[in-house]
Write a protein that holds these residues in place. Structure first.
Motif, PDB file in Angstrom:
ATOM      1  N   PHE A   1      -4.342 -55.036  94.030  1.00  0.00           N
ATOM      2  CA  PHE A   1      -3.916 -56.233  93.300  1.00  0.00           C
ATOM      3  C   PHE A   1      -2.870 -57.005  94.101  1.00  0.00           C
TER       4      PHE A   1
ATOM      5  N   ALA B   1      -4.475 -58.720  96.915  1.00  0.00           N
ATOM      6  CA  ALA B   1      -5.244 -59.863  96.412  1.00  0.00           C
ATOM      7  C   ALA B   1      -4.332 -61.042  96.073  1.00  0.00           C
TER       8      ALA B   1
ATOM      9  N   PHE C   1      -9.308 -58.079  94.052  1.00  0.00           N
ATOM     10  CA  PHE C   1      -9.192 -58.071  92.584  1.00  0.00           C
ATOM     11  C   PHE C   1     -10.322 -57.217  91.999  1.00  0.00           C
TER      12      PHE C   1
ATOM     13  N   ALA D   1      -5.177 -60.453  86.432  1.00  0.00           N
ATOM     14  CA  ALA D   1      -5.997 -61.152  87.431  1.00  0.00           C
ATOM     15  C   ALA D   1      -6.745 -62.338  86.822  1.00  0.00           C
TER      16      ALA D   1
ATOM     17  N   ARG E   1      -7.727 -65.888  88.785  1.00  0.00           N
ATOM     18  CA  ARG E   1      -9.105 -66.108  89.234  1.00  0.00           C
ATOM     19  C   ARG E   1      -9.768 -67.234  88.451  1.00  0.00           C
TER      20      ARG E   1
END
Lengths: 140, 137
Positions: B66, B69, B85, B102, B106
Motif C-alpha cells: 500500500f 502504491a 494496491f 485505496a 483509485r
C-alpha cells in the motif's frame, strides 16, 4: 533485467530518498554512503552499526557486492520487512517486528512526527508528561 | 497514553458523533464518558487490559504494498500504483486500512457500493480488527 545496470532507486523508509543504484538480477546495490542516508545504518568492520549499536554480520559476502552494498540483504539482517518493484525502481522498507511487539506488549507507544495543516512538524513527544488521547481518522 | 508514556487503553473503534451509530452500533457518548472518567478520576475501563495482536506477515506485506502504491500514485505511476494496491488487497481483502483506504485513491467511492460489499464481507467474517474487540457492532 538480466545483468548489472545503473539506474535510480527510490527507497521509502523513515523518509523517502532516491539514489543511484547498480541493479544486479533485480537486486539494487547502493554505495555504503547511500546506505546510511537510506536506512540510517552504517556498514562497518563490526557489521551494521547505528551510533554505538552494532549488529554483527557473520557472512559479509551476503551484504558486500563488487559495486557496493546489497540493501535487500541489509533489510533482512535488520529484520525489516521489504517490498520491491525493480521495474519501477521502488523499494519500501518497514519497521522491525520487535518495534511493534514492544508497543503492543510493553504498552509503550513509539514516538512519531507528522505535519499539521500548514506543514509544521509536530511530535507525539511534544506533549510528554501529559495525558494524551490519540485519534486516527479518515476524512475520505 | 498517560503521563509516563504508557498506553492506558489500546486502540478501539470509536466515533465523535452518532451519525453512523445505526450502522456501527457504537455510540459516541459511551466513549466520551470513558475519557472523562480517565482524565478527571484516573478510572481505566476493564477492556483497557486487552493486548492487541500483532500483524500477520500478510498484513505487514499488504501495508508495504500500500505504501509503495501510494508513493507511485503521487509520482503519477498509475499502473505501478494499481498493481500494488491490488496486491495489498489480495493479501488482506477485509482490511479497511488497506482496501477502503485505496478506494478514493483509485477513483472509487469509499461510501459507495464497493464499500458496502467490503463491509458486508467484513461483518460476515466477524469484524476482524486489530484493537479492542467489539461485541455491539
Amino acid at each position: 533485467m538480466t545483468g548489472p545496470g545503473r539506474r535510480p532507486l527510490t527507497v521509502i523508509a523513515g523518509q523517502t530518498s532516491t539514489v543511484e543504484a547498480v541493479w544486479d538480477d533485480q537486486r539494487p546495490i547502493v554505495s555504503a554512503e547511500a546506505l546510511g542516508e537510506l536506512l540510517d545504518w552504517e556498514w562497518r568492520a563490526e557489521g551494521l552499526c547505528r551510533e554505538t549499536v552494532c549488529v554483527p554480520v557473520a557472512d559479509r559476502s551476503h551484504v558486500e557486492h563488487d559495486e557496493g552494498i546489497d540493501i535487500l540483504s541489509v533489510a533482512e539482517i535488520l529484520d525489516r520487512p521489504a517490498v520491491i518493484d525493480p521495474d519501477a525502481g521502488l523499494l519500501v522498507v518497514g519497521q522491525p517486528a520487535t518495534d511493534r511487539l514492544e508497543a503492543l506488549h510493553g504498552r509503550r507507544a513509539p514516538d512519531f512526527t507528522l505535519p499539521d495543516l500548514t506543514g509544521s512538524p509536530h511530535s507525539f513527544s511534544d506533549w510528554a508528561g501529559r495525558k494524551r488521547l490519540l485519534v486516527a481518522f479518515a476524512s475520505w | 497514553m498517560d503521563e509516563e508514556d504508557r498506553i492506558v487503553r489500546p486502540n478501539a473503534a470509536e466515533f465523535g458523533t452518532d451519525i453512523f451509530a445505526e450502522l456501527t452500533g457504537i455510540h459516541c457518548e459511551d466513549h466520551f464518558e470513558l475519557v472523562r472518567a480517565w482524565v478527571s478520576d484516573g478510572q481505566v475501563p476493564e477492556d483497557a487490559s486487552h493486548t492487541v495482536a500483532d500483524l500477520t506477515g500478510d498484513e505487514v506485506k499488504a501495508r508495504l504494498h500500500f505504501r509503495l502504491a501510494a508513493h507511485a500514485r503521487r509520482a503519477s505511476l498509475t499502473d505501478v500504483a494499481d498493481a500494488h494496491f491490488d496486491q495489498a488487497a489480495e493479501l488482506t481483502p477485509l482490511d479497511f486500512t488497506v482496501v477502503r483506504a485505496a478506494m478514493p485513491l483509485r477513483g472509487g467511492n469509499p461510501f459507495g457500493e464497493e464499500f458496502f460489499d467490503l463491509y458486508g464481507a467484513y461483518k460476515e467474517a466477524g469484524s476482524p480488527y486489530h484493537g479492542i474487540p467489539r461485541t455491539t457492532a
